[in-house]
Design a protein around this motif. Structure first.
Motif, short mmCIF file in Angstrom:
data_model
loop_
_atom_site.label_atom_id
_atom_site.label_comp_id
_atom_site.label_asym_id
_atom_site.label_seq_id
_atom_site.Cartn_x
_atom_site.Cartn_y
_atom_site.Cartn_z
N TYR A 95 6.63 -2.64 -5.28
CA TYR A 95 5.68 -3.46 -6.02
C TYR A 95 5.47 -4.84 -5.41
N GLY A 96 5.79 -4.97 -4.11
CA GLY A 96 5.58 -6.24 -3.43
C GLY A 96 6.88 -6.91 -3.06
N CYS A 97 6.80 -7.85 -2.14
CA CYS A 97 7.98 -8.54 -1.65
C CYS A 97 7.66 -10.03 -1.48
N PRO A 98 7.99 -10.88 -2.51
CA PRO A 98 8.58 -10.51 -3.80
C PRO A 98 7.58 -9.74 -4.66
N GLU A 99 8.05 -9.22 -5.80
CA GLU A 99 7.21 -8.39 -6.65
C GLU A 99 5.92 -9.10 -7.02
N GLY A 100 4.80 -8.41 -6.80
CA GLY A 100 3.49 -8.98 -7.09
C GLY A 100 2.80 -9.58 -5.89
N ALA A 101 3.54 -9.82 -4.81
CA ALA A 101 2.94 -10.40 -3.61
C ALA A 101 2.07 -9.37 -2.92
N PRO A 102 1.00 -9.78 -2.24
CA PRO A 102 0.15 -8.81 -1.54
C PRO A 102 0.89 -8.20 -0.36
N GLU A 103 0.51 -6.97 -0.04
CA GLU A 103 1.13 -6.28 1.10
C GLU A 103 0.73 -6.98 2.39
N GLN A 104 1.69 -7.08 3.30
CA GLN A 104 1.42 -7.62 4.62
C GLN A 104 1.78 -6.59 5.68
N GLU A 105 1.25 -6.77 6.85
CA GLU A 105 1.45 -5.80 7.92
C GLU A 105 2.90 -5.84 8.40
N GLY A 106 3.44 -4.66 8.70
CA GLY A 106 4.77 -4.59 9.30
C GLY A 106 5.89 -4.69 8.29
N TYR A 107 7.07 -5.03 8.81
CA TYR A 107 8.27 -5.12 7.99
C TYR A 107 8.34 -6.53 7.42
N ASP A 108 7.78 -6.72 6.23
CA ASP A 108 7.52 -8.05 5.69
C ASP A 108 8.56 -8.53 4.69
N PRO A 110 12.73 -9.44 3.57
CA PRO A 110 14.04 -9.78 4.13
C PRO A 110 14.92 -8.56 4.31
N GLY A 111 15.60 -8.50 5.43
CA GLY A 111 16.49 -7.37 5.70
C GLY A 111 15.80 -6.20 6.36
N GLY A 112 14.51 -6.32 6.70
CA GLY A 112 13.85 -5.27 7.44
C GLY A 112 13.03 -4.30 6.62
N GLY A 113 12.97 -4.48 5.29
CA GLY A 113 12.17 -3.59 4.47
C GLY A 113 10.70 -3.96 4.50
N PHE A 114 9.89 -3.18 3.78
CA PHE A 114 8.48 -3.49 3.65
C PHE A 114 8.03 -3.15 2.24
N SER A 115 6.83 -3.56 1.89
CA SER A 115 6.37 -3.44 0.51
C SER A 115 5.35 -2.32 0.34
N TYR A 116 5.23 -1.86 -0.91
CA TYR A 116 4.24 -0.87 -1.32
C TYR A 116 4.37 0.47 -0.59
N GLY A 117 5.59 0.81 -0.21
CA GLY A 117 5.81 2.12 0.40
C GLY A 117 5.86 3.22 -0.65
N PRO A 118 5.71 4.47 -0.24
CA PRO A 118 5.70 5.58 -1.20
C PRO A 118 7.11 5.95 -1.68
N PHE A 119 7.16 6.58 -2.84
CA PHE A 119 8.40 7.11 -3.37
C PHE A 119 8.69 8.44 -2.67
N ALA A 120 9.95 8.63 -2.27
CA ALA A 120 10.29 9.84 -1.52
C ALA A 120 9.94 11.11 -2.27
N GLU A 121 10.15 11.12 -3.59
CA GLU A 121 9.91 12.34 -4.35
C GLU A 121 8.42 12.67 -4.47
N GLN A 122 7.55 11.72 -4.09
CA GLN A 122 6.11 11.96 -4.13
C GLN A 122 5.55 12.46 -2.80
N LEU A 123 6.40 12.56 -1.79
CA LEU A 123 5.97 13.00 -0.46
C LEU A 123 6.23 14.49 -0.28
N ASP A 124 5.58 15.07 0.71
CA ASP A 124 5.78 16.48 1.03
C ASP A 124 6.74 16.61 2.21
#
Length: 286
Positions: A95-108, A110-124
């Motif tokens: 939901y953003g990094c921090p929560e509510g922040a707009p998505e930015q390109e790349g690993y945005d 702290p610690g190498g994560g990124f925002s607005y990625g998919p939930f694993a259980e929703q992928l094939d």
């Protein structure tokens, strides 16, 4: 987790040395998402319930005052922290990094994560490897470290619902926590079982969620510094470790700032699990 094979591990890399983060898949807006970046970030507990003897990071002193800087970390009250997904979120911050922040390109984040990625259980995962367990048997499971943040772990099962793995929930997993079948755990270097070395495990079923479920301390102590050894020049932990290593050479952070992402731990950490005799037959997720 490296064994049983995860959904992403279509090439059955498993316990191969230094490959604990190798399984990956394409994710929209990011070229690849490795198995190690499917997690839940910025989640905390209200207060510790874990016995002090099972801590994996000790207090630090600042300005003459001792600070318990991990008191709200999820492992201080195993199983109690809120999580976004029972199977992990690509980038850890849905939901953003921090929560509510707009998505930015790349690993945005702290610690190498990124925002607005998919939930694993929703992928094939059409090529996911299936591992068969027999009711009442003893099974093996193993995991690997590349950034040693301490803590610990438990293993749980959820039966795949009628709608498929998209219907997996944390509540379902909490209904079937597995028990460890032995008071031992082990490390193994690669797939060669002759390198397996066992040692006593530190486990508890007190202060855990769900009540009575078993939790095991990560047996590998990080270096004594607050960063766990990431900023050190070698893997030696020159100032000591957070607690006593189970065997010589089993300590450190797992990577160094001079070579981020390059694992220094060439082993997996394993356990023997008791498969319940009263499980319904069917497909489960671990």
């Amino acid at each position: 987790m490296v064994f049983p094979y995860t959904w992403l591990d279509t090439y059955q890399i498993g316990m191969k040395s230094g490959r604990q983060c190798s399984p990956s898949m394409p994710v929209e807006s990011h070229y690849e998402a490795a198995v190690c970046v499917f997690f839940n970030n910025f989640t905390f507990v209200e207060k510790p319930t874990l016995d002090e003897s099972l801590r994996t990071f000790q207090n630090i002193e600042y300005g003459g005052v001792e600070i318990d800087f991990t008191k709200n970390n999820p492992w201080r009250s195993p199983g109690a922290a809120y999580i976004h997904s029972p199977c992990g979120v690509a980038g850890g911050n849905p939901y953003g990094c921090p929560e509510g922040a707009p998505e930015q390109e790349g690993y945005d984040c702290p610690g190498g994560g990124f925002s607005y990625g998919p939930f694993a259980e929703q992928l094939d995962f059409p090529n996911a490897k299936v591992t068969e367990w027999k009711r009442g048997s003893v099974a093996e499971a193993a995991w690997g470290i590349i950034a040693n943040h301490g803590g610990g772990y438990s293993y749980r099962l959820c039966k795949v619902p009628a709608e498929g793995h998209s219907g997996l929930t944390e509540e379902c997993f909490q209904q079937t926590p597995l028990k460890f079948s032995s008071d031992k755990q082990w490390v193994q270097y690669g797939e060669d079982e002759s390198t397996r070395a066992e040692f006593p495990a530190y486990r508890t079923d007190v202060g855990t969620t769900p009540p009575g479920s078993q939790w095991t301390r990560n047996p590998i102590p990080a270096c004594l510094s607050p960063d766990g050894g990431y900023f050190e020049n070698s893997t030696e932990c020159s100032d000591g470790t957070q607690f006593e290593p189970p065997l010589p050479g089993l300590s450190g952070y797992g990577e160094l700032v001079s070579a981020p992402g390059v694992p220094t731990f060439m082993f997996s950490i394993g356990d023997y699990l008791q498969v319940p005799e009263d499980l319904d037959l069917g497909d489960y997720v671990l």
